[in-house]
Design an enzyme around this catalytic site. Structure first.
Site, PDB file in Angstrom:
ATOM      1  N   ASP A  99       0.843  -1.201   0.000  1.00  0.00           N
ATOM      2  CA  ASP A  99       0.000   0.000   0.000  1.00  0.00           C
ATOM      3  C   ASP A  99       0.876   1.248   0.000  1.00  0.00           C
ATOM      4  O   ASP A  99       2.040   1.217   0.407  1.00  0.00           O
ATOM      5  CB  ASP A  99      -0.937   0.005   1.212  1.00  0.00           C
ATOM      6  CG  ASP A  99      -0.200  -0.016   2.548  1.00  0.00           C
ATOM      7  OD1 ASP A  99       0.755  -0.817   2.691  1.00  0.00           O
ATOM      8  OD2 ASP A  99      -0.572   0.761   3.452  1.00  0.00           O
ATOM      9  N   GLU A 135       0.308  -1.068   5.933  1.00  0.00           N
ATOM     10  CA  GLU A 135       1.376  -0.512   6.762  1.00  0.00           C
ATOM     11  C   GLU A 135       1.251   0.992   6.938  1.00  0.00           C
ATOM     12  O   GLU A 135       1.563   1.538   7.998  1.00  0.00           O
ATOM     13  CB  GLU A 135       2.741  -0.875   6.161  1.00  0.00           C
ATOM     14  CG  GLU A 135       3.942  -0.570   7.047  1.00  0.00           C
ATOM     15  CD  GLU A 135       4.469   0.856   6.896  1.00  0.00           C
ATOM     16  OE1 GLU A 135       5.298   1.269   7.725  1.00  0.00           O
ATOM     17  OE2 GLU A 135       4.061   1.557   5.933  1.00  0.00           O
TER      18      GLU A 135
END
Length: 379
Positions: free
Chosen positions: A86, A147
């Protein structure tokens, strides 16, 4: 046998392989976009002969990928390559920050943090497999989707997988001097909400109690608590829908970073002490996700750093190691006391901004480092 550091890593080939990774935008909160990125990577890892598992996402977030790489002892605990797919960049950022090479610089959203590092370490595995060179220990790859928002949905998965392994490699971007991270400060997130009383802003302003005004007052208070060793930053602020209404609700998010757990605990107390329902406007502070302190100088991690520096010397650079701010999933594995080497990915600048870029010559450099680590750890 071919020296793993002499494998035919090729800058142009790596840039060509990276392009679709970067042009598949994958902001954390867009689960469908993240999953398109996971589709791409899943296919590439399956092509390498890995046994790939797709782990469904939760909390409305994207999926994770766990790949067991080919090895005579595949499935045994050995080396865990841990990364996230991400990014902080919303879909459409490519229009302002395209994937583009200009000399020794290459730009693109998420290229530095951390698709570049993930790709480089996979390319090292690809070249080792092609050359018929076994890694020193079995390798498992775990790529996660969250994350950038503190890993709320995959922390348990990461910790459970990491405990099965002897060494953890986290190819987050390198520190400014090209060095690794061997410890990280603690990170805490907070969700704030003020609740006031609505009124017509032109007809009856005095009857209202502005949630925005109260939150704005607290921004100065919160950021004023910052010291060199414990920082506070208001990074998200949402309120209002009609300019002619006194806003009755305002939401904000705060990030705190502390060099020690004790400092973080004290910072948490300060934040929670802001809870107040005694006046016309209520202030509510709720603690969000936390990254624990990863204490530096753990023997297993320092041995990994020594090996990395030995390999780096053969490549032609020096690998330093320091604690750092800015959380990563290495916080979790390091906190557990597992040997973890973090920020061993590409070199660059501007992560989380519209100037994010990498130094192109770091691609081959870091691939060689990866090949060395994959073939020497545990020997």
């Amino acid at each position: 046998m071919t020296n793993p550091l002499d494998l035919p890593f090729d800058t142009e080939e790596m840039l060509e392989g990276l392009r679709p990774w970067i042009e598949t935008e994958s902001p954390t909160f867009d689960a469908a976009a993240v999953n398109r990125m996971m589709d791409l990577v899943q296919h590439e890892m399956a092509t390498l002969g890995a046994r790939v598992e797709r782990i469904p996402g939760r909390m409305g977030l994207g999926d994770s990928l766990r790949a067991t790489m080919p090895h005579p002892r595949a499935g045994e605990g050995g080396i865990l390559l841990l990364g996230h797919m991400d990014t902080v960049h919303p879909v459409g950022t490519l229009e302002k920050l395209p994937f583009r090479r200009e000399g020794d610089i290459c730009t693109g959203p998420g290229l530095m943090d951390m698709k570049g590092g993930n790709y480089v370490y996979l390319d090292a595995l690809r070249k080792l497999l092609a050359a018929g060179i076994d890694t020193s220990l079995p390798v498992t790859v775990l790529f996660t989707p969250d994350e950038e928002i503190g890993t709320p949905s995959t922390r348990a998965l990461i910790e459970a997988e990491a405990k099965r392994h002897q060494f953890i490699l986290v190819p987050e971007p390198a520190r400014p001097d090209g060095g690794a991270v061997i410890g990280r400060y603690a990170i805490a997130r907070f969700n704030l909400q003020t609740r006031g009383r609505p009124s017509h802003a032109g007809w009856a302003l005095a009857d209202g109690r502005s949630a925005i005004a109260e939150m704005a007052r607290h921004v100065a208070i919160i950021e004023g608590m910052t010291t060199e060793d414990c920082t506070f930053s208001v990074g998200v602020f949402h309120a209002g829908q009609w300019v002619n209404c006194v806003s009755s609700v305002c939401d904000a998010e705060v990030l705190s970073m502390a060099k020690t757990q004790e400092l973080l605990d004290a910072g948490v107390e300060k934040m929670l002490a802001l809870n107040d329902d005694s006046g016309d406007v209520v202030m509510e502070v709720r603690r969000g996700v936390t990254r624990p302190v990863w204490e530096p100088d753990q023997p297993g991690t320092m041995a990994m750093l020594d090996l990395a520096n030995e390999i780096a010397g053969e490549i032609g650079f020096h690998m330093t190691g320091q604690s750092a701010g800015g959380g990563s999933d290495g916080n979790f594995t390091g906190f557990l006391g597992l040997p973890t080497l973090d920020s061993i990915g590409v070199r660059g600048k501007g992560l989380h901004t519209l100037t994010e870029h990498i130094e192109v010559d770091s691609l081959v450099e870091r691939a060689r480092l990866a090949a060395g680590l994959f073939t020497r750890l545990g020997t």
